[in-house]
Design a protein around this motif. Structure first.
Motif, short mmCIF file in Angstrom:
data_model
loop_
_atom_site.label_atom_id
_atom_site.label_comp_id
_atom_site.label_asym_id
_atom_site.label_seq_id
_atom_site.Cartn_x
_atom_site.Cartn_y
_atom_site.Cartn_z
N SER A 269 5.49 3.72 1.46
CA SER A 269 4.14 3.14 1.63
C SER A 269 4.15 1.65 1.27
O SER A 269 3.50 0.82 1.92
CB SER A 269 3.10 3.90 0.82
N ARG A 270 4.90 1.33 0.22
CA ARG A 270 5.00 -0.08 -0.17
C ARG A 270 5.72 -0.89 0.91
O ARG A 270 5.29 -2.01 1.24
CB ARG A 270 5.76 -0.18 -1.50
N GLU B 266 6.28 6.54 -2.34
CA GLU B 266 5.69 5.28 -2.79
C GLU B 266 6.47 4.09 -2.23
O GLU B 266 5.88 3.07 -1.84
CB GLU B 266 5.68 5.23 -4.33
N TYR B 267 7.81 4.24 -2.18
CA TYR B 267 8.62 3.17 -1.61
C TYR B 267 8.30 2.98 -0.12
O TYR B 267 8.17 1.86 0.37
CB TYR B 267 10.13 3.46 -1.77
N GLU C 128 3.27 -1.44 3.74
CA GLU C 128 2.31 -2.48 3.40
C GLU C 128 2.93 -3.87 3.56
O GLU C 128 2.31 -4.79 4.12
CB GLU C 128 1.84 -2.32 1.94
N LEU C 129 4.16 -4.03 3.06
CA LEU C 129 4.82 -5.32 3.16
C LEU C 129 5.13 -5.69 4.61
O LEU C 129 5.02 -6.86 5.01
CB LEU C 129 6.10 -5.32 2.32
#
Length: 194
Positions: free
Chosen positions: A8-9, A5-6, A12-13
């Motif tokens: 992918s986040r 999740e980190y 995205e950023l």
């Protein structure tokens, strides 16, 4: 949050950051172009523009070798005549009688035509005084006999401003100059004094 999740986040950023930095670069370029248009040097030419017109030298060489016969009629430019309803004053500029004799054979010259040209003349507004005279009439017989003597006189003509100097034409000129052409009253006064 787990590791995936980190990641992918973070992705995205980073994508969002890349998009925003591209947008910032675009806006900076637009700002630079606007600044250059407003404050930069302005030239008519652009790099590479000179090559566009190299054909002139090539055409000169071609036209020297090839001859063309061109026949056409050209219309002489003429001005529109001034309106016929305007008042006209004709001034004839003629030569003197001594000049109407031929220099070669001393014969009399005759008129073969004339050239005319029209000029438009502006006559500024004229200010004039209209004096209204109202004669008075009385009876001499009544005056001699001592009977009441009546005096007859035409009535005072109607005035737009009672006991004023201005006629309707003067008032319309002042109002038009003031409200349509924006001339202040003190300037109009100076113009009338002239």
């Amino acid at each position: 949050m787990n590791e995936k999740e980190y990641q992918s986040r973070i992705a995205e950023l980073e994508a969002l950051l890349e998009e925003k930095s591209a947008r910032i670069a675009y806006l900076e370029e637009q700002f630079r172009v606007a600044q250059h248009k407003q404050f930069g040097k302005s030239t008519e030419g652009h790099p590479g523009q000179g090559e566009l017109f190299n054909e002139a030298e090539e055409l000169v060489v071609e036209t020297e070798t090839a001859e063309e016969a061109i026949s056409y009629t050209r219309k002489k430019p003429t001005r529109k005549p001034l309106p016929q309803d305007l008042p006209r004053e004709v001034i004839v500029h003629d030569i003197s009688d001594e000049e109407k004799i031929c220099g070669c054979c001393s014969g009399e010259l005759h008129r073969i035509g004339e050239d005319t040209s029209e000029k438009l003349q502006f006559i500024p507004a004229q200010v004039r005084v209209i004096e209204h005279v109202r004669p008075k009439y009385a009876c001499r017989t009544c005056e001699k006999d001592g009977i009441s003597n009546t005096i007859k006189q035409a009535p005072v003509p109607h005035s737009v401003i009672p006991k004023g100097y201005a006629t309707p034409s003067l008032l319309s000129q002042i109002i038009t100059s003031k409200y349509q052409y924006g001339l202040p009253l003190y300037r109009q006064e100076a113009m009338f004094k002239q």
